[in-house]
Design a protein around this motif. Structure first.
Motif, short mmCIF file in Angstrom:
data_model
loop_
_atom_site.label_atom_id
_atom_site.label_comp_id
_atom_site.label_asym_id
_atom_site.label_seq_id
_atom_site.Cartn_x
_atom_site.Cartn_y
_atom_site.Cartn_z
N PRO A 130 55.30 1.10 62.45
CA PRO A 130 55.26 1.29 60.99
C PRO A 130 53.88 1.07 60.37
CG PRO A 130 57.01 -0.24 61.61
CD PRO A 130 56.24 0.05 62.86
N HIS A 131 52.96 0.44 61.13
CA HIS A 131 51.61 0.24 60.57
C HIS A 131 50.68 1.41 60.88
CE1 HIS A 131 52.88 -3.73 59.52
NE2 HIS A 131 53.29 -3.93 60.77
N SER A 132 51.12 2.32 61.74
CA SER A 132 50.28 3.47 62.09
C SER A 132 50.49 4.58 61.08
CB SER A 132 50.65 4.02 63.46
OG SER A 132 50.55 3.01 64.41
N PRO A 133 49.44 5.32 60.75
CA PRO A 133 49.61 6.42 59.79
C PRO A 133 50.44 7.58 60.35
CG PRO A 133 47.31 6.25 60.54
CD PRO A 133 48.03 5.11 61.16
N VAL A 134 51.09 8.27 59.41
CA VAL A 134 51.92 9.43 59.75
C VAL A 134 51.19 10.68 59.28
CG1 VAL A 134 54.06 10.59 59.03
CG2 VAL A 134 54.09 8.16 59.59
N LEU A 135 51.19 11.71 60.11
CA LEU A 135 50.59 12.99 59.68
C LEU A 135 51.72 13.98 59.40
CD1 LEU A 135 47.44 14.74 61.03
CD2 LEU A 135 49.47 16.08 60.50
N ALA A 136 51.76 14.49 58.17
CA ALA A 136 52.84 15.41 57.79
C ALA A 136 52.30 16.79 57.45
CB ALA A 136 53.60 14.85 56.60
N ILE A 137 53.07 17.81 57.84
CA ILE A 137 52.68 19.20 57.57
C ILE A 137 53.79 19.89 56.76
CG2 ILE A 137 52.19 21.45 58.64
CD1 ILE A 137 51.08 19.92 61.05
N GLU A 138 53.39 20.61 55.75
CA GLU A 138 54.32 21.39 54.91
C GLU A 138 53.90 22.85 54.96
OE1 GLU A 138 57.01 21.39 52.80
OE2 GLU A 138 56.38 23.42 52.26
N SER A 139 54.82 23.73 55.40
CA SER A 139 54.47 25.16 55.42
C SER A 139 55.72 26.01 55.18
CB SER A 139 53.84 25.54 56.78
OG SER A 139 54.83 25.55 57.80
N SER A 140 56.59 25.53 54.25
CA SER A 140 57.86 26.25 54.07
C SER A 140 57.74 27.51 53.23
CB SER A 140 58.90 25.31 53.45
OG SER A 140 58.49 24.91 52.17
N ASP B 170 54.46 29.21 50.40
CA ASP B 170 53.11 29.79 50.36
C ASP B 170 52.01 28.76 50.24
OD1 ASP B 170 53.77 29.10 47.80
OD2 ASP B 170 53.00 30.92 46.87
N GLU B 171 52.33 27.49 50.52
CA GLU B 171 51.30 26.46 50.53
C GLU B 171 51.22 25.82 51.90
OE1 GLU B 171 52.88 25.62 47.11
OE2 GLU B 171 51.11 26.46 46.15
N THR B 172 50.01 25.79 52.48
CA THR B 172 49.85 25.02 53.71
C THR B 172 49.36 23.66 53.22
OG1 THR B 172 48.81 27.04 54.56
CG2 THR B 172 48.91 25.15 56.05
N ALA B 173 50.09 22.60 53.58
CA ALA B 173 49.68 21.27 53.12
C ALA B 173 49.73 20.29 54.28
CB ALA B 173 50.58 20.81 51.99
N VAL B 174 48.76 19.37 54.28
CA VAL B 174 48.68 18.33 55.30
C VAL B 174 48.42 17.00 54.60
CG1 VAL B 174 47.37 17.48 57.29
CG2 VAL B 174 47.77 19.94 57.04
N ALA B 175 49.15 15.97 55.00
CA ALA B 175 48.89 14.63 54.43
C ALA B 175 48.89 13.60 55.54
CB ALA B 175 49.93 14.27 53.39
N ILE B 176 48.07 12.59 55.36
CA ILE B 176 48.09 11.43 56.26
C ILE B 176 48.37 10.23 55.38
CG2 ILE B 176 46.77 10.03 57.90
CD1 ILE B 176 45.23 12.56 58.67
N MET B 177 49.42 9.49 55.74
CA MET B 177 49.85 8.37 54.91
C MET B 177 50.12 7.14 55.75
SD MET B 177 53.20 8.24 52.50
CE MET B 177 52.52 9.31 51.27
N ARG B 178 49.71 5.99 55.23
CA ARG B 178 50.01 4.74 55.91
C ARG B 178 51.06 4.00 55.09
NH1 ARG B 178 46.57 2.40 59.48
NH2 ARG B 178 44.69 3.16 58.47
#
Ligand code: KG4
Ligand code: ZN
Length: 344
Positions: free
Chosen positions: A6-16, A18-26
Motif C-alpha cells: 500500500p505504500h508503493s505508488p500505483v500507475l493507472a491508465i485510462e483509454s476508454s 477519446d482521452e489517453t490519461a496516465v496517473a501515478i498516485m501514492r
C-alpha cells in the motif's frame, strides 16, 4: 508475483474513449503525476468519437505519456506497486490499448494488475484522498452514462435508476450538434447558456412520476430537432442561440436536480456526490449547491479536472480494491458493456 504494498505508488491508465490519461498516485490521494492527451479536437470534425481513430491515437500517445508521468513523479518502474487500466465500459478498440499496455507492464515488473470499471472511477472521484468512502447517494452524469446509485462504501453499489436511452452528456452533445455547435457540445451549451434566458423556451422532461429514478433524454433531443425545424430564425441571432442553450440546459439539469432531490428524500441519506463530465456544468453545480444547503445535505463535487475523464480517479478507485487484496488476472478480457452496481 509480488503482493501489493500500500505504500508503493500505483500507475493507472485510462483509454476508454477519446482521452489517453496516465496517473501515478501514492496512497489514496497523493497524485504524483496526472497527464491527459486529449483527441477531442481530432474527433470534432466527425461530430463524435470514431473508435478506430481513437484507438490509433491511444497507441501513439500511451508510451510517451507513461514515460513522462514516470519522469514527472520521480518514480522508477521497479518502485511501482500495481498497474491499473480502465477495462470497461467504453469503446473496445480504445480500451484494448490501455488494458494491453498495463497488463504487459505488470507482467514485466511482476506486480499486480487490476482491471477497473470506468464508472466506478467516476463514482468515487468526489472522495479522492479519502481513506474510507461514506454512505451516500451518487449522481453519475457522463457522456455515456447517467445513473443514481446508493453507495455503501467502496465496491458496494445499488443502482436506483439509470438512463433508458441517451445519457445527460449525450443529450447535451446531440442537441448541440443539432444546433451546429462544435463537439463536445456540453461545454459549449453551458458556456452560451450563461448569457441566455432559461425560461424563453419550454422542453419536455420525461419519466417524472414519483418513485421513478430512471432517466430518458431522447424525447428532449427530438423536441429540439422539431423546434429548430419550425424556428430556423432562432439560430440567426446570438440572443436566440443563448436563450435556446439556456432553455435546453434548464430542461436537462432540472430533471437531474428533481430526481436527485427525490432520491435523497426517499433514502434518508445525508450526503450526495456528483461525478462525470456533466458535473462540470455550472447550472448543475449551482442547483445542487442550493438543493443541498436548503435541506442540510452535504455535497461532494469533484474538482473540474477530476470531473471529466482522467486517470487519477482510476488510480483512486483501484487503490481501494488493491487495499482489500483484490487484483485481476492478466488473461481477463476487456468488458466494453460493463455496468457498475446491482440493480435494486
Ligand atoms: O465523463 P466524461 O469526460 O466522459 C465520459 O465518460 O463520457 O464526460 C463527457 C461528457 C460530454 O458529453 C460533455 O459534453 C459533457 O461531459 N460535459 C459537459 C460539461 N463539460 C463536459 N456537459 C455540460 N456542461 C459542461 N460544462
Ligand atoms: Zn468518463
Amino acid at each position: 508475483m509480488k503482493q501489493f504494498d500500500p505504500h508503493s505508488p500505483v500507475l493507472a491508465i485510462e483509454s476508454s474513449c477519446d482521452e489517453t490519461a496516465v496517473a501515478i498516485m501514492r496512497g489514496p490521494g497523493t497524485i504524483l503525476s496526472s497527464l491527459i492527451a486529449s483527441q477531442a479536437q481530432e474527433h470534432s470534425r466527425f461530430g463524435g468519437v470514431v473508435p478506430e481513430v481513437a484507438s490509433r491515437n491511444h497507441l501513439l500517445a500511451i508510451d510517451p505519456l507513461v514515460h513522462r508521468a514516470l519522469e514527472q513523479s520521480g518514480v522508477k518502474p521497479d518502485q511501482l506497486g500495481a498497474l491499473v487500466a480502465t477495462s470497461g465500459p467504453g469503446l473496445a478498440p480504445a480500451l484494448l490499448v490501455g488494458a494491453s499496455y498495463a497488463k504487459g507492464f505488470s507482467l514485466a515488473l511482476g506486480i499486480p494488475y487490476l482491471a477497473l470499471n470506468h464508472l466506478e472511477g467516476h463514482l468515487l472521484s468526489p472522495f479522492l484522498g479519502a481513506e474510507e468512502i461514506p454512505d451516500h447517494l451518487a449522481l453519475l452524469v457522463s457522456g455515456g452514462h447517467t445513473q443514481l446509485t446508493r453507495v455503501r462504501g467502496a465496491g458496494k453499489y445499488t443502482v436506483l435508476g439509470r438512463t433508458l436511452d441517451d445519457a445527460a452528456g449525450e443529450a447535451f452533445d446531440k442537441t448541440a450538434k443539432l444546433m451546429g455547435l462544435p463537439y463536445p457540445g456540453g461545454i459549449e451549451i453551458d458556456r452560451l447558456a450563461e448569457k441566455g434566458n432559461p425560461d424563453r423556451y419550454e422542453f419536455p422532461k420525461a419519466l417524472m412520476e414519483k418513485g421513478n429514478f430512471d432517466f430518458s433524454f431522447s424525447g428532449l433531443k427530438t423536441s429540439v430537432r422539431y423546434f429548430l425545424e419550425k424556428n430556423p430564425g432562432v439560430m440567426m441571432s446570438p440572443e436566440g442561440i443563448s436563450d435556446l442553450c439556456a432553455s435546453i440546459r434548464k430542461a436537462i439539469v432540472g430533471v437531474l436536480l428533481e430526481k436527485t432531490g427525490r432520491a435523497m428524500e426517499d433514502s434518508k441519506l445525508q450526503s450526495v456526490a456528483v461525478s462525470g463530465g456533466v458535473a462540470a456544468n455550472r447550472a448543475l453545480r449551482e442547483g445542487l449547491g442550493k438543493l443541498c444547503s436548503s435541506n442540510g445535505w452535504q455535497l461532494h463535487l469533484p474538482s473540474p479536472e477530476l470531473a471529466t475523464d482522467n486517470a487519477a480517479m482510476i488510480a483512486f478507485a483501484a487503490f481501494h480494491h488493491l487495499l482489500a487484496g483484490e487484483h485481476s488476472s492478466v488473461s481477463v478480457e476487456i468488458t466494453p458493456q460493463w455496468q457498475v452496481g446491482v440493480v435494486r
